[in-house]
Design an enzyme around this catalytic site. Structure first.
Site, short mmCIF file in Angstrom:
data_model
loop_
_atom_site.label_atom_id
_atom_site.label_comp_id
_atom_site.label_asym_id
_atom_site.label_seq_id
_atom_site.Cartn_x
_atom_site.Cartn_y
_atom_site.Cartn_z
N HIS B 510 35.29 38.06 42.25
CA HIS B 510 36.08 37.08 42.46
C HIS B 510 36.84 36.68 40.77
CE1 HIS B 510 37.95 32.83 44.60
NE2 HIS B 510 37.53 32.27 42.73
N GLU B 511 35.17 36.19 40.05
CA GLU B 511 35.66 35.32 38.74
C GLU B 511 36.79 36.41 37.95
OE1 GLU B 511 35.68 32.32 38.88
OE2 GLU B 511 34.40 32.05 40.68
N HIS B 514 40.35 36.14 38.54
CA HIS B 514 40.64 35.31 37.17
C HIS B 514 40.82 35.37 36.03
CE1 HIS B 514 40.88 31.77 40.25
NE2 HIS B 514 39.24 31.42 40.34
N HIS B 517 43.55 37.94 35.32
CA HIS B 517 44.71 36.80 35.52
C HIS B 517 45.04 36.32 33.74
CE1 HIS B 517 47.55 33.37 38.00
NE2 HIS B 517 47.92 34.20 37.13
#
Lengths: 172, 724
Positions: B510-511, B514, B517
């Protein structure tokens, strides 16, 4: 700036409680992390570089970091210069030193350096005092030296493990 | 005698050599080094020179940074030339460099590697920074220039990204009240200061209430608790004893065990304790926080905050506060949000009812004579989990060493986009556990720096997050980002590798999403780069990456036993996948209830007649038919996300992003190839590279070819009636 915004830090304090920062614990965590960093660095190196690093470390651990060992061996010389006596003592020392070094490096024994290091200092004083008190070398001397050798081996292993000895680098 | 003298000489030599090394160390430390924030960073890739930054450097850098920033703003406003995009918007984009530089380092380190001095600075700086921000957003001269450009935008030949920057900038002023008349402005300022007082009070009350309750137990009360939990409770008692001021107070904690309504203390107790009466006590203390009719009660405060927000929204020309907030989100109106939440509500509630029945069957089988209550949920769901979804975390962990999982996430993103990762060892970070990788594109060009700081420590905040030390922009030369992932995985013991739970693996992916991104971002203006988009969209690039972590094909490629090298067995993978559907009825119901409560609070009218939070909440929950054994994830009096933080009319965002990521990953599944190159390229081009330079819904549609649907999410969470 935060993908998880700063608001969540406020919320985290409410949900999880405040940070409990204790100097001692922070230092211990930092030391452990430093060791992990050294291990990672080592693991990523090509073998030539690793070889060089260990040779360098080996020298550094005798001069200047191994001055206690040198003092100890000097202590043996100061007691007598008779070849046979010296040979016995030095062999006893080498043998003992190797045994504990191997045991500790392989992880079979683990004694904190806060106990080992003062004992090493004591052993040097002991040898020195013995040298001054008695004219002739005691016949138990090689055994005493053997026991102290065990101790110094442990001390060396402490330094080595702080340096970071990866488990899979033992020669088969 | 001779011997003694030699020994003395030797020891003098020995001590002399010690002396020398200490002297050397001293002379190596610079006495009063220059403030590194004022110098140009000549570090590789612009990583902050962490080894040179000291506590005392922050305040002077912040002060100078704010000063410079205001001077730059003045220069823009006082420019005698007519306002243009270049002399206003682009100059604004260029301003505040020093402030951003110090702020990024500071806000990162106060979260991940803080110390008492930084915490003190944080308290001191917070009001200074918010008044600084006000000085800019309330600057009329600046707004007038922006507004002039906005009015003329159609004749200015701006590209779509420039138009977006203009729109965002103008919106920031307008939403702070720039279009209001003097009287209205004064009113908004007054409301703002009232709200800020109330939200601070809300947070303080909540903290006091959470710290205020403690369950002090004797050894005899520990029935059912495991050793680790008991040890932690004993540790809490010892800490409380050490902090106690009077002897009497100390005696209260001597040889006792303490549990508190902090989640980390409460959940293990509710799961393991066999004492139903004590479970009830602790649970009630948690759900009654801020609702005890004492001086730290939050009922009235919550109602006041909601009403003031409604009043402000009306002044600004919006129907409700939710309308005001959602204007900037991917879902644009409260109707869209309610529509989404209610579509999920029914299936979630139905599933929760099945879960209650499952648990009641266990209670009955044990020969007890009680109906499942809210404080029984954790204990009995755990029993159901063991029977139905038995996944032994201890058997799974050896396959999930941190290095394996990192290789897994690197390989996944490599297969998707061809990017590569090289660990760098000669860059100094703020802590030896923070590791550095250089990320390169398929053709070898530098994309950015990724810092991974994975282990928990006592001066790091709980949870997991992504942040950046340097942003991305293609304006005034190419700037590539430096991003960081911070997690709280247990540190390894001794020389064993760090082993993760499957939850940890999901968090890491998940991190990392990010981080991608941030790293893949390819826009002109830094303020619209990376993760800067609307809250109900920015979780999408993070959450979609989680899906790859639980693909059997990918799991098998990285999850090998750290000792034997054996690949994770299929049976274990199946258990992991099945376990992900466990307790989803409960999790979704409590979450959706809180989201709906949030929406209800922020769609009220300014003149709504409401006294306190209790009655409002009750009406709101009975309207949707919430069952008594489940409380909303947060009740109004401790809903810090919306009453102390910035999640008002935004708590729904998590599930909205989940709709997007399930639907988005379904696109890959539909092609039969989870690495489908064409889709992967679209995902990168329209989502990961674009930051917030286009409307989020447009970006999604360009990637997916249509608007999102909820079906995939229902399937993933086992809410489609398929779970048993």
């Amino acid at each position: 700036m935060y993908a998880h915004s700063e608001d969540e830090l406020i919320i985290s304090e409410i949900e999880q409680g405040q940070l409990d920062m204790q100097d001692q614990q922070m230092t211990a965590e930092y030391e452990a992390a430093l060791k992990r960093l050294r291990m990672r660095k080592l693991a990523a190196m090509p073998w030539q570089e690793k070889f060089f690093i260990f040779i360098k470390a080996g020298i550094q651990h005798i001069i200047p970091k191994g001055l206690d060992h040198i003092l100890f061996v000097l202590g043996l010389f100061f007691s007598s210069l008779i070849f046979m006596s010296l040979l016995k003592q030095v062999t006893a020392f080498t043998l003992a030193h190797t045994i504990t070094l191997a045991l500790a490096a392989l992880g079979f024994v683990e004694i904190p350096s806060s106990i080992v290091e003062p004992l090493i200092a004591l052993s040097i004083v002991w040898i020195a005092v013995e040298n001054c008190m008695f004219k002739k070398t005691n016949k138990w001397r090689p055994i005493v030296v053997f026991v102290f050798g065990l101790l110094l081996g442990l001390g060396f292993a402490c330094v080595l493990s702080e340096y970071g000895l990866p488990n899979d680098y033992f020669s088969p | 005698m001779k011997r003694i003298s030699i020994a003395i000489v030797c020891s003098i030599l020995f001590f002399a050599s010690c002396e020398e090394t200490t002297k050397k160390e001293k002379s190596n430390t610079p006495v009063n080094s220059e403030n590194p924030f004022f110098a140009k960073w000549d570090t590789p890739f612009g990583v902050p020179p962490f080894d040179k930054i000291k506590n005392e450097h922050y305040m002077p850098a912040f002060k100078k940074g704010m000063e410079e920033n205001l001077a730059e703003i003045d220069a823009i406003v006082n420019n005698s030339e007519a306002p243009t995009f270049a002399n206003t918007l682009e100059e604004l984009e260029r301003s505040g460099k020093l402030l951003t530089k110090v702020q990024r380092v500071f806000s990162n380190l106060t979260g991940s590697n803080t110390n008492p001095k930084l915490q003190e600075l944080q308290r001191e700086l917070s009001p200074m920074l918010s008044s600084h921000r006000d000085k800019i957003t309330l600057n009329e001269g600046l707004f007038n220039r922006v507004e002039t450009i906005w009015q003329a935008r159609e004749n200015l030949d701006l590209n779509s990204e420039q138009l977006k920057l203009l729109e965002y900038t103008r919106k920031r002023f307008v939403r702070s009240g720039a279009l209001l008349n003097k009287e209205q402005k004064a009113k908004v300022t007054e409301i703002n200061s009232k709200i800020s007082e109330l939200t601070t009070a809300f947070g303080q009350n909540l903290l006091a209430e959470t710290n205020g309750f403690e369950l002090i137990l004797d050894k005899a009360d520990l029935d059912g608790l495991s050793d680790g939990i008991i040890a932690a409770a004993a540790e809490t008692a010892t800490q409380k004893m050490n902090n106690a001021k009077t002897e009497e107070e100390k005696a209260k904690y001597k040889d006792k065990y303490v549990f508190t309504p902090h989640r980390s203390s409460m959940y293990p107790f509710l799961t393991e304790s066999n004492r139903r009466d004590l479970r009830e006590q602790l649970y009630k203390s948690y759900v009654q926080r801020g609702d005890n009719d004492n001086e730290t009660d939050n009922k009235e405060i919550a109602a006041k905050i909601a009403k003031l927000r409604a009043e402000r929204a009306k002044l600004m020309g919006y129907e409700t506060h939710a309308h005001f907030v959602l204007e900037e989100r991917m879902l644009k109106t409260p109707e869209e949000v309610y529509n989404l939440l209610m579509q999920l509500w029914k299936p979630a509630l139905e599933r929760a009812k099945v879960e209650v029945a499952d648990m009641q069957a266990v209670v009955d089988a044990e020969g007890h004579d009680f109906k499942i209550a809210a404080w029984d949920w954790w204990q009995y769901s755990e029993k159901v989990r063991k029977a139905k979804y038995d996944l032994d975390e201890a058997a799974l962990k050896p396959y999930l060493s941190l290095d394996n999982v990192l290789n897994g996430v690197f390989a996944t993103t490599n297969k998707l986009w061809g990017i590569t990762f090289t660990e760098l060892f000669d860059i100094k970070t703020y802590h030896p556990d923070a590791r550095v990788w250089e990320v390169k594109d398929k053709d070898g060009t530098h994309l950015g720096i990724f810092i991974g700081d994975y282990f928990t420590r006592s001066n790091k905040r709980g949870g997991a997050w992504m942040s950046s030390f340097k942003g991305q922009s293609n304006f005034d030369g190419k700037e590539r980002p430096v991003v960081v992932n911070v997690c709280n995985f247990p540190a390894p013991v001794g020389d064993a590798p760090a082993l993760l739970s499957f939850d940890n693996v999901t968090t890491l992916f998940h991190e990392f999403g990010h981080a991608m991104h941030g790293i893949l971002s390819n826009v002109n203006y830094s303020s619209m780069s990376g993760t800067s988009g609307p809250r109900d969209f920015t979780e999408f690039p993070a959450q979609i990456l989680e899906h790859w972590a639980s693909e059997p094909e990918i799991l098998k490629s990285f999850a090998t036993h750290y000792k034997t090298g054996e690949v994770i067995p299929d049976e274990l993978i199946n258990k992991v996948l099945k376990a992900s559907k466990f307790n989803q009825g409960f999790a979704n119901t409590e979450y959706l209830a809180a989201s709906l409560l949030d929406m209800d609070w922020h769609t009220i009218n300014a003149d709504e007649d409401l006294k306190d939070a209790d009655a409002f909440e009750e009406a709101s929950m009975s309207k949707i038919g919430l069952i008594g054994v489940i409380a909303p994830r947060y009740r109004s009096t401790y809903f810090a996300h919306i009453f102390a933080g910035g999640y008002a009319a935004g708590y729904y965002s998590y599930v909205h992003s989940a709709v997007l990521d399930s639907d988005g990953f379904e696109a890959f599944k539909e092609t039969g190839d989870v690495f489908n190159p064409e889709l992967a390229a679209k995902l990168r081009k329209h989502v990961y590279e674009k930051g917030s330079t286009e409307e989020a819904m447009e970006l999604y549609k360009q990637f997916r070819g249509r608007e999102p649907k909820i079906d995939a999410l229902l399937k993933v969470r086992g809410l489609d009636g398929s779970s048993d």
